[in-house]
Design a protein around this motif. Structure first.
Motif, PDB file in Angstrom:
ATOM      1  N   VAL A  33       1.276  -1.274   0.121  1.00 43.92           N
ATOM      2  CA  VAL A  33      -0.010  -0.253   0.331  1.00 43.92           C
ATOM      3  C   VAL A  33       1.266   0.782  -0.099  1.00 43.92           C
ATOM      4  O   VAL A  33       0.450   2.429   0.396  1.00 43.92           O
ATOM      5  N   THR A  34       2.188   0.903  -0.440  1.00 41.71           N
ATOM      6  CA  THR A  34       3.007   2.016  -0.255  1.00 41.71           C
ATOM      7  C   THR A  34       3.388   2.970  -2.363  1.00 41.71           C
ATOM      8  O   THR A  34       3.669   3.963  -1.532  1.00 41.71           O
ATOM      9  N   THR A  35       1.793   2.737  -2.513  1.00 41.78           N
ATOM     10  CA  THR A  35       1.808   3.247  -4.393  1.00 41.78           C
ATOM     11  C   THR A  35       2.714   5.208  -4.043  1.00 41.78           C
ATOM     12  O   THR A  35       2.832   4.990  -4.731  1.00 41.78           O
ATOM     13  N   SER A  36       1.759   4.976  -3.000  1.00 44.78           N
ATOM     14  CA  SER A  36       1.294   6.479  -2.790  1.00 44.78           C
ATOM     15  C   SER A  36       1.317   7.011  -1.213  1.00 44.78           C
ATOM     16  O   SER A  36       0.915   6.023  -0.359  1.00 44.78           O
ATOM     17  N   TYR A  97     -11.423   3.354   2.493  1.00 45.65           N
ATOM     18  CA  TYR A  97     -10.601   2.208   2.620  1.00 45.65           C
ATOM     19  C   TYR A  97     -11.123   1.177   1.404  1.00 45.65           C
ATOM     20  O   TYR A  97     -10.386   0.012   1.828  1.00 45.65           O
ATOM     21  N   LYS A  98     -11.445   1.766   0.179  1.00 41.94           N
ATOM     22  CA  LYS A  98     -11.406   0.737  -0.589  1.00 41.94           C
ATOM     23  C   LYS A  98      -9.787   0.299  -1.224  1.00 41.94           C
ATOM     24  O   LYS A  98      -9.943  -0.163  -1.492  1.00 41.94           O
ATOM     25  N   ALA A  99      -9.474   1.663  -1.516  1.00 44.50           N
ATOM     26  CA  ALA A  99      -8.349   1.841  -1.874  1.00 44.50           C
ATOM     27  C   ALA A  99      -6.974   0.999  -1.035  1.00 44.50           C
ATOM     28  O   ALA A  99      -6.129   0.156  -1.186  1.00 44.50           O
ATOM     29  N   GLY A 148       6.265   5.329   1.256  1.00 41.72           N
ATOM     30  CA  GLY A 148       5.349   6.029  -0.278  1.00 41.72           C
ATOM     31  C   GLY A 148       5.884   6.973  -0.665  1.00 41.72           C
ATOM     32  O   GLY A 148       4.851   7.082  -2.028  1.00 41.72           O
ATOM     33  N   GLY A 149       6.407   7.820   0.204  1.00 38.04           N
ATOM     34  CA  GLY A 149       7.102   8.977  -1.035  1.00 38.04           C
ATOM     35  C   GLY A 149       7.715   9.331  -2.225  1.00 38.04           C
ATOM     36  O   GLY A 149       7.575   9.506  -3.007  1.00 38.04           O
ATOM     37  N   ILE A 150       8.655   8.685  -1.716  1.00 43.86           N
ATOM     38  CA  ILE A 150       9.635   8.041  -2.278  1.00 43.86           C
ATOM     39  C   ILE A 150       9.155   7.030  -4.101  1.00 43.86           C
ATOM     40  O   ILE A 150       9.798   7.443  -5.183  1.00 43.86           O
ATOM     41  N   ARG A 151       8.839   6.147  -3.157  1.00 46.81           N
ATOM     42  CA  ARG A 151       8.120   5.415  -4.326  1.00 46.81           C
ATOM     43  C   ARG A 151       7.108   6.071  -5.169  1.00 46.81           C
ATOM     44  O   ARG A 151       6.721   5.841  -6.606  1.00 46.81           O
TER      45      ARG A 151
END
Length: 206
Positions: A33-36, A97-99, A148-151
């Motif tokens: 979940v760290t894509t954003s 919630y969905k994300a 998440g920030g770097i990604r």
């Protein structure tokens, strides 16, 4: 308990015992979940809430729980708190919630939450247990947001949806994929290892 001791309980989770980048626990959400930054922060805050409240609850009931059944009791407590978090997110932020998807429910089996309940909360009074859970949760959130920030920056050229890199930049899609997350976490673990060793040496010198 003195303020200095409470601060030590809180701050150890940020760097010295960071759940993800030092203890290497609960890596599943760090990959998934760290894509954003948005989803990373949301997951971090959810875990912080669950860990803090669960530590407090475990500390309150520790003297009434038979040691033979403590694990099921702790998991039941975690599951109850996670259910409350899910219902709140579903009611007030269905998009988020969905994300987060299935990983929100999987908070129940995150190793770091059960570990803090077993290692710390079951042996300490409510206040330090609460502070320990909050500190570990903040450390978890810090690591999640950093990853998440770097990604997001290098994988999409954005941060929180806002473009931060020139239009000529070609996003490195590997950062959005699992292999890129593995590589990034590996480098961050190495960096935190160097940082913890430096802090330990400085502490010994002092």
């Amino acid at each position: 308990m003195k303020g200095k001791e409470l601060w030590a309980n809180f701050s150890k989770g940020l760097i010295i015992e960071n759940p993800i980048l030092v203890l290497a626990l609960s890596l599943c959400p760090a990959l998934a979940v760290t894509t954003s930054v948005e989803t990373s922060l949301a997951m971090g805050l959810c875990v912080t809430f669950v860990m803090t409240l669960n530590n407090w609850v475990v500390s309150l009931v520790r003297n009434f729980v038979n040691p033979k059944v403590r694990a099921p009791i702790y998991i039941t407590s975690i599951a109850t708190i996670v259910t409350v978090v899910e219902l709140l997110l579903r009611a007030f932020s269905p998009v988020l919630y969905k994300a987060l998807g299935i990983y929100l429910s999987l908070i129940v089996v995150f190793a770091i939450i059960l570990a803090r309940a077993e290692v710390f909360a079951s042996k300490n009074t409510p206040l330090p247990s609460f502070v320990d859970g909050f500190g570990m949760g903040c450390g978890f959130t810090l690591a999640m947001v950093l990853i998440g920030g770097i990604r997001e920056v290098f994988g999409n050229g954005t941060i929180l949806g806002y473009t931060v890199l020139p239009s000529s930049y070609q996003p490195a899609l590997i950062f959005i994929l699992a292999p890129g997350a593995f590589i990034l976490i590996g480098y961050l673990v190495a960096a935190f290892k160097m940082l913890t060793e430096y802090l330990e040496q400085r502490g010994e010198a002092a």
